[in-house]
Motif scaffolding. Structure first.
Motif, PDB file in Angstrom:
ATOM      1  N   GLU A 165      -1.956   0.244   1.752  1.00  0.00           N
ATOM      2  CA  GLU A 165      -3.253  -0.245   2.230  1.00  0.00           C
ATOM      3  C   GLU A 165      -3.236  -0.485   3.744  1.00  0.00           C
ATOM      4  O   GLU A 165      -4.210  -0.174   4.450  1.00  0.00           O
ATOM      5  CB  GLU A 165      -3.624  -1.535   1.499  1.00  0.00           C
ATOM      6  CG  GLU A 165      -3.937  -1.327   0.014  1.00  0.00           C
ATOM      7  CD  GLU A 165      -4.152  -2.646  -0.710  1.00  0.00           C
ATOM      8  OE1 GLU A 165      -4.531  -2.617  -1.887  1.00  0.00           O
ATOM      9  OE2 GLU A 165      -3.947  -3.705  -0.068  1.00  0.00           O
ATOM     10  N   ALA A 191      -5.574   1.353   6.510  1.00  0.00           N
ATOM     11  CA  ALA A 191      -6.388   0.619   7.478  1.00  0.00           C
ATOM     12  C   ALA A 191      -6.085   1.035   8.914  1.00  0.00           C
ATOM     13  O   ALA A 191      -6.981   1.153   9.751  1.00  0.00           O
ATOM     14  CB  ALA A 191      -6.165  -0.885   7.300  1.00  0.00           C
ATOM     15  N   GLN A 216      -0.454  -4.923   8.530  1.00  0.00           N
ATOM     16  CA  GLN A 216      -0.670  -3.806   9.441  1.00  0.00           C
ATOM     17  C   GLN A 216       0.295  -3.884  10.645  1.00  0.00           C
ATOM     18  O   GLN A 216       0.799  -2.870  11.110  1.00  0.00           O
ATOM     19  CB  GLN A 216      -2.123  -3.808   9.921  1.00  0.00           C
ATOM     20  CG  GLN A 216      -3.131  -3.546   8.820  1.00  0.00           C
ATOM     21  CD  GLN A 216      -4.553  -3.822   9.277  1.00  0.00           C
ATOM     22  OE1 GLN A 216      -4.784  -4.164  10.430  1.00  0.00           O
ATOM     23  NE2 GLN A 216      -5.502  -3.718   8.352  1.00  0.00           N
TER      24      GLN A 216
END
Length: 496
Positions: free
Chosen positions: A414, A418, A433
């Motif tokens: 994920e 992103a 992230q």
């Protein structure tokens, strides 16, 4: 003479170098230098007083020549090692008593001259002599052209001279290359101890390697073509002509033919290769390319280490400061043990299965090793032959571990998605992230390499590609706990 050389055993040849390890080795070296100076004046046989006169002459020219207190004894020692040969000269006797005593005459043996030359080569070696001669390829091309013309004209003398020059040039090239790459390896090995020496020579060293590689790659096809032209004039005629002009006194004709055939085969193997292995020119090309790559990587490491201010020298200085400021001796020992992994020796007591197997007076170095069980070595307990405990299966823990791994993989995927969708700039990244970005950035910084004059690196992970380019601008990444500033680097997030 060649028979005498062949008769010398391995022991006799190694004993020739005994003069270099004796307590009076400096005196023996200067005595042999006196014989070498006489040889340059075409004098081969010397009496003891002649050697003394030459030593006096050398002492006037050079400081440090030792005084020969017992010159005849030193000469006899060199005779015993086989470096000198001694004969008796009765022609100098002026009376019957002198004739009966006879006067000893000394001269260098051929093997003794080779041993002395080898020692002088080691003593006279200098680091600035290690080089790769890039002009040698033009010389070889000229010699091969002259060899083909001489063989076509049937000029045996020129064939012999040209082929001998080519052989000696290739031998010198191989010797220089081996010595040069040995010096490069020594410089790379000691760069931590002396980084200034490496940084002082780095530009000249890399330029020297690149120029030599360029000349090798430029002349390689021309030299292969020149070898083919020589073969077109007839290899058998070439070997026969070189053998006819061979003025070697010793050796049978068949040995001469084999020697010249081997020299020509060596020339072919150097540039074109044989069935037994690749061409030496290919190996030299690969070695030079590898040296350039290794030196570039070493230069990058040294530069980055100096830029960061952390090196082995700074670490040792910091440790010395800590040791100096320690409150007592116990703290000094504890710090030294932690820094260098020092610990007290461990002692184990094991009964001998057979006390008569090893005599009590036998050295530990010669005695067979004693097998020590893992239990005794790790835990200090003798192993017990009891039944091992059953292995407990914890299915719940294994299930939780699999779920935890799956969750981490999902979070990483994920975070990658992103980053690909929204990029890494002009917005604040969350923790997941930022972890992915740091992982990609770490790999890219290690993989930086010049491409078309620009230092660039590209790495990918799970469909996300990060491109890192050196340039005049800076990049700012908004991390969860602050900002990450990349000076002189342009960061781009792209799909894989």
């Amino acid at each position: 003479m060649s028979t005498l050389l062949a008769a010398a055993t391995l022991d006799e040849r190694l004993r020739l170098f005994a003069f270099a390890t004796e307590p009076n080795r400096v005196l023996y070296l200067w005595v042999l230098r006196a014989f070498d100076r006489a040889r340059q004046r075409y004098r081969t046989q010397l009496h003891a007083e002649d050697v003394g006169a030459l030593l006096h002459e050398l002492a006037e020219e050079t400081a440090g020549v030792p005084e020969a207190a017992n010159l005849p004894g030193s000469l006899d020692a060199l005779v015993g090692w086989g470096v000198l040969a001694r004969t008796q000269d009765g022609a100098r006797a002026a009376s019957i008593a002198e004739y009966r005593r006879r006067s000893s005459v000394y001269q260098l043996t051929e093997l003794g001259h080779l041993a002395h030359s080898a020692v002088e080569a080691v003593l006279g070696a200098r680091p600035d002599e290690a080089e790769l001669r890039r002009l040698v390829f033009a010389e070889l091309l000229d010699e091969l052209g002259g060899l083909s013309r001489a063989n076509a004209e049937g000029n045996a003398e020129q064939v012999n001279i040209r082929l001998d020059r080519i052989h000696r040039t290739l031998e010198d090239l191989a010797r220089r290359a081996g010595r040069f790459y040995l010096a490069v390896g020594e410089l790379a090995r000691t760069h931590d101890a002396d980084p200034q020496s490496f940084l002082l020579h780095k530009d000249r060293l890399l330029a020297h390697l690149e120029e030599f590689l360029s000349e090798l790659q430029r002349y390689r096809p021309l030299l292969v073509r020149a070898v083919e032209v020589v073969e077109g004039t007839g290899v058998e005629a070439l070997v026969a002509a070189a053998t006819r002009a061979d003025s070697t006194v010793f050796g049978d004709p068949e040995a001469r033919v084999r020697r010249w055939q081997a020299r020509w085969d060596g020339v072919v193997g150097w540039f074109r290769g044989t069935a037994a292995g690749p061409a030496q020119a290919d190996l030299l090309d690969r070695q030079t390319t590898s040296a350039i790559r290794d030196l570039s990587a070493l230069l990058r490491r040294v530069t980055e280490r100096r830029r960061g201010g952390v090196s082995r020298e700074t670490e040792l200085r910091l440790l010395a400061r800590w040791l100096f400021l320690a409150p007592d001796g116990g703290a000094v020992h504890a710090l030294a043990n932690a820094a260098f992994g020092l610990s007290a020796p461990r002692r184990l007591g094991i009964a001998e299965t057979d006390p008569d197997l090893v005599p009590p007076g036998k050295s530990w170095w010669q005695a067979p090793p004693v097998a020590v069980s893992m239990t005794l070595r790790e835990h200090g307990k003798t192993p017990s032959p009891g039944r091992p405990a059953p292995i407990r299966e914890d299915f719940a823990a294994r299930r939780r571990g699999r779920e935890d791994i799956r969750a981490r993989h999902t979070a990483s995927a994920e975070a990658n998605a992103a980053l690909r969708a929204m990029g890494a700039l002009e917005r604040e990244l969350d923790a997941a992230q930022f972890v992915v970005l740091r992982r990609l950035l770490d790999r890219a910084l290690r993989a930086r390499a010049p491409v078309s004059g620009v230092v660039r690196a590209e790495v990918g992970e799970a469909g996300t590609r990060l491109r890192l380019t050196h340039g005049p601008m800076d990049t700012v990444v908004h991390a969860p706990g602050g900002r990450l500033l990349l000076r002189g680097l342009l960061l781009e997030i792209l799909p894989a």
